[in-house]
Design a protein around this motif. Structure first.
Motif, mmCIF file in Angstrom:
data_model
loop_
_atom_site.group_PDB
_atom_site.id
_atom_site.type_symbol
_atom_site.label_atom_id
_atom_site.label_comp_id
_atom_site.label_asym_id
_atom_site.label_seq_id
_atom_site.Cartn_x
_atom_site.Cartn_y
_atom_site.Cartn_z
ATOM 1 N N MET A 172 45.978 49.735 76.581
ATOM 2 C CA MET A 172 44.668 50.368 75.426
ATOM 3 C C MET A 172 44.763 49.627 74.838
ATOM 4 N N THR A 173 43.418 48.847 74.179
ATOM 5 C CA THR A 173 43.452 48.126 73.387
ATOM 6 C C THR A 173 42.723 49.118 71.711
ATOM 7 N N TYR A 174 43.570 48.948 70.353
ATOM 8 C CA TYR A 174 43.002 49.963 70.017
ATOM 9 C C TYR A 174 42.512 49.481 68.385
ATOM 10 N N GLN A 175 41.884 49.311 67.293
ATOM 11 C CA GLN A 175 40.784 49.485 66.536
ATOM 12 C C GLN A 175 41.393 50.118 65.171
ATOM 13 N N GLN A 176 41.337 49.771 64.120
ATOM 14 C CA GLN A 176 41.454 50.205 62.731
ATOM 15 C C GLN A 176 39.590 51.209 62.767
ATOM 16 N N LEU A 177 39.986 52.282 62.270
ATOM 17 C CA LEU A 177 38.306 52.987 62.374
ATOM 18 C C LEU A 177 38.223 53.445 60.879
ATOM 19 N N GLU A 178 37.437 54.060 60.472
ATOM 20 C CA GLU A 178 37.524 54.404 59.030
ATOM 21 C C GLU A 178 36.071 55.645 59.108
ATOM 22 N N ILE A 179 36.777 56.867 59.026
ATOM 23 C CA ILE A 179 36.869 57.798 58.944
ATOM 24 C C ILE A 179 36.512 58.489 58.211
ATOM 25 N N GLU A 180 35.925 60.435 57.807
ATOM 26 C CA GLU A 180 35.466 60.688 56.974
ATOM 27 C C GLU A 180 37.305 61.431 56.868
ATOM 28 N N GLN A 181 37.216 61.818 55.164
ATOM 29 C CA GLN A 181 38.135 62.819 55.059
ATOM 30 C C GLN A 181 38.336 64.045 56.171
ATOM 31 N N ALA A 182 37.204 64.622 56.519
ATOM 32 C CA ALA A 182 37.165 66.270 56.815
ATOM 33 C C ALA A 182 37.942 66.138 58.730
ATOM 34 N N GLN A 183 37.800 64.898 59.009
ATOM 35 C CA GLN A 183 37.800 64.517 60.401
ATOM 36 C C GLN A 183 39.339 64.149 60.162
ATOM 37 N N PHE A 184 39.507 63.110 59.111
ATOM 38 C CA PHE A 184 41.356 62.843 59.256
ATOM 39 C C PHE A 184 41.795 64.149 59.086
ATOM 40 N N GLU A 185 41.741 65.703 58.337
ATOM 41 C CA GLU A 185 42.003 66.011 57.927
ATOM 42 C C GLU A 185 42.155 67.473 59.591
ATOM 43 N N GLN A 186 41.571 67.313 60.005
ATOM 44 C CA GLN A 186 41.756 68.230 61.478
ATOM 45 C C GLN A 186 42.865 67.691 62.517
ATOM 46 N N PHE A 187 42.742 65.977 62.352
ATOM 47 C CA PHE A 187 43.244 65.240 63.461
ATOM 48 C C PHE A 187 44.860 66.327 63.369
ATOM 49 N N VAL A 188 44.783 65.629 61.990
ATOM 50 C CA VAL A 188 46.875 66.052 60.817
ATOM 51 C C VAL A 188 46.694 68.005 61.614
ATOM 52 N N LYS A 189 46.405 68.141 60.338
ATOM 53 C CA LYS A 189 46.150 69.591 61.637
ATOM 54 C C LYS A 189 46.107 70.521 63.013
ATOM 55 N N THR A 190 45.460 69.653 63.734
ATOM 56 C CA THR A 190 45.346 69.666 65.082
ATOM 57 C C THR A 190 46.179 69.337 66.368
ATOM 58 N N HIS A 191 47.043 68.005 65.268
ATOM 59 C CA HIS A 191 48.020 66.440 66.798
ATOM 60 C C HIS A 191 49.209 67.391 66.386
ATOM 61 N N PRO A 192 50.009 67.735 67.932
ATOM 62 C CA PRO A 192 51.572 67.930 67.506
ATOM 63 C C PRO A 192 51.972 67.747 66.481
ATOM 64 N N LYS A 193 52.096 66.532 66.442
ATOM 65 C CA LYS A 193 52.881 65.876 65.570
ATOM 66 C C LYS A 193 52.390 65.874 63.638
ATOM 67 N N GLY A 194 51.348 66.268 63.463
ATOM 68 C CA GLY A 194 50.654 66.702 62.464
ATOM 69 C C GLY A 194 52.090 67.370 61.277
ATOM 70 N N ASP A 195 51.497 67.372 59.453
ATOM 71 C CA ASP A 195 52.585 67.681 59.647
ATOM 72 C C ASP A 195 51.578 67.776 57.677
ATOM 73 N N LEU A 196 51.826 68.847 56.548
ATOM 74 C CA LEU A 196 51.623 69.292 55.890
ATOM 75 C C LEU A 196 51.368 68.052 54.893
ATOM 76 N N LEU A 197 52.708 67.468 55.409
ATOM 77 C CA LEU A 197 52.765 66.069 54.129
ATOM 78 C C LEU A 197 51.507 64.847 54.623
ATOM 79 N N GLN A 198 51.007 65.529 55.718
ATOM 80 C CA GLN A 198 50.266 64.334 55.913
ATOM 81 C C GLN A 198 48.874 64.661 55.808
ATOM 82 N N LEU A 199 48.419 65.733 55.385
ATOM 83 C CA LEU A 199 47.474 65.964 54.842
ATOM 84 C C LEU A 199 46.524 65.296 53.323
#
Length: 419
Positions: A1-28
């Motif tokens: 699989m090939t991935y590319q850099q994405l531009e996303i909104e802060q809310a989407q970033f935050e939601q990804f961190v909060k729901t990902h198994p490897k998410g953490d407070l220090l990545q919010l």
């Protein structure tokens, strides 16, 4: 699989961190704003598919090196990604390199939220991606603790409570009997917490954060519900009511025993009743002494007295006991035990399934310098988690070598990576 850099909104970033198994407070994203008050800048990066499906993110913190036109780049508890997907990790690495080079970073440092034995091939895979692993040193040898104590909040409150050490369960109940209450405090009461922190630092001999820091942290995490301040208070009126109730119950028991002794003729039962009489009399004497002490406290603190405080933070299904402080007074009333249990219940009610007590040395030796810290954090049915540690992607080898071998400016800066 090939991935590319994405531009996303802060809310989407935050939601990804909060729901990902490897998410953490220090990545919010809010953590980047918290660190801005102490001279850090930050950028967010994200990678995904060409159709916009997000697979990984990272909050990158940057700190300028004093007197030099360079920075340090640090992704605390990052990257947030599935580490079995090496292509996603590589895509995040490439995105981080692009940003870090623009900021003239000496190195990109990360310490993933990954257990040491979780991915057997991760060290080799990270090496193939150009990262240098910084070894398996002690718990406090790195920017973030490599060993942490975590309590599971899965199951019912009773099941969680029953997993505590028996002494800790007793201390929670003791605090309640002694009239300790724990409540969620307002922002204005951060002043009280900061004063308790001064008292704690002087008692235990460590440097402390000031009120400005706690207000900044609270102001950035509270709007999303990711921070709460708790204080414990000795409610003398409640304590006296509990003591009076205990005395009344003991007096009834004493009367009952005396009546039974008047009628009993069997020696074995008489001996048993006398033992109960002795125990109940001792309970009454203890309660009377406690009542006298509480009346003296009531005269000194008619409105009660604050005894301890804690800052609880959350990131999705994870919660963190971030800071705690306590008074020198009435420590025998065990306010901290009730506070921990109250914060765990709050975290569970807000969706958390784990409660992170923070770092320990990694040693269970009773003679270890941090043995007391381990003893307290291990009494809550908690498990010691060993993280995989730090990785560096070196961008400027000469300055990196100076960083590692002791250039004073860089060594001092390195210590500031800690949260």
């Amino acid at each position: 699989m090939t991935y590319q850099q994405l531009e996303i909104e802060q809310a989407q970033f935050e939601q990804f961190v909060k729901t990902h198994p490897k998410g953490d407070l220090l990545q919010l994203p809010a953590w980047g704003s918290v660190k801005a008050a102490t001279g850090w800048t930050h950028e967010r990066i994200a990678v995904g598919t060409s159709t916009g499906q997000l697979v990984g993110v990272a909050l990158l913190l940057f700190k300028k090196v004093p007197k030099l036109p360079f920075t340090l780049c640090y992704a605390p508890r990052g990257f947030v990604v599935d580490y079995t997907d090496q292509a996603a990790v590589a895509a995040l690495r490439d995105a981080a390199i692009r940003v870090a080079k623009k900021r003239k970073a000496i190195t990109i440092k990360l310490d993933p939220n990954v257990d040491r034995t979780e991915y057997p091939n991760l060290l080799q895979e990270m090496k193939e991606l150009g990262f240098k692993h910084n070894g398996f040193g002690g718990g406090f040898d790195y920017a973030q603790p490599r060993f942490t104590m975590e309590t599971s909040l899965e199951g019912s409150e009773k099941e969680i409570f029953d997993r505590f050490h028996s002494k800790f369960r007793y201390n929670v109940r003791l605090a309640e009997r002694k009239g300790i209450i724990c409540y969620e405090a307002s922002r204005d009461e951060l002043k009280t917490f900061a004063n308790l922190m001064v008292e704690t630092g002087e008692r235990d001999g460590f440097s402390i954060r000031g009120l400005d820091y706690f207000e900044n942290l609270y102001d950035h995490l509270r709007p999303t519900g990711d921070a709460a301040l708790f204080l414990t208070k000795l409610d003398v009126v409640r304590a006296l009511e509990n003591t009076e109730a205990a005395l009344l119950q003991a007096d009834k028991e004493l009367t009952k025993i005396h009546r039974q002794l008047e009628k009993e003729t069997v020696e074995k039962k008489i001996n048993s009743l006398n033992n109960r009489l002795e125990q109940t009399t001792a309970q009454i004497e203890k309660a009377e002494k406690s009542k006298t002490e509480l009346m003296a406290i009531a005269a000194k603190h008619p409105n009660g007295v604050i005894l301890s405080g804690g800052l609880l933070t959350l990131a999705g299904r994870r919660s963190y006991y971030l800071y705690g402080a306590s008074s020198n007074e009435y420590r025998e009333f065990m306010p901290n035990h009730l506070m921990q249990w109250t914060m765990m219940r709050h975290a569970k009610a807000h969706g958390a399934i784990s409660y992170d007590f923070g770092g320990v040395s990694g040693s269970t030796d009773p003679d270890d310098h941090y043995a007391g810290l381990y003893a307290f954090k291990s009494g809550w049915g908690s498990e010691m988690i060993e993280k995989i540690g730090e990785f560096d992607y070196v961008l400027n080898k000469p300055l990196y070598l100076l960083l590692e071998t002791g250039l004073p400016i860089l060594q001092k800066l390195r210590k500031k990576l800690r949260r």
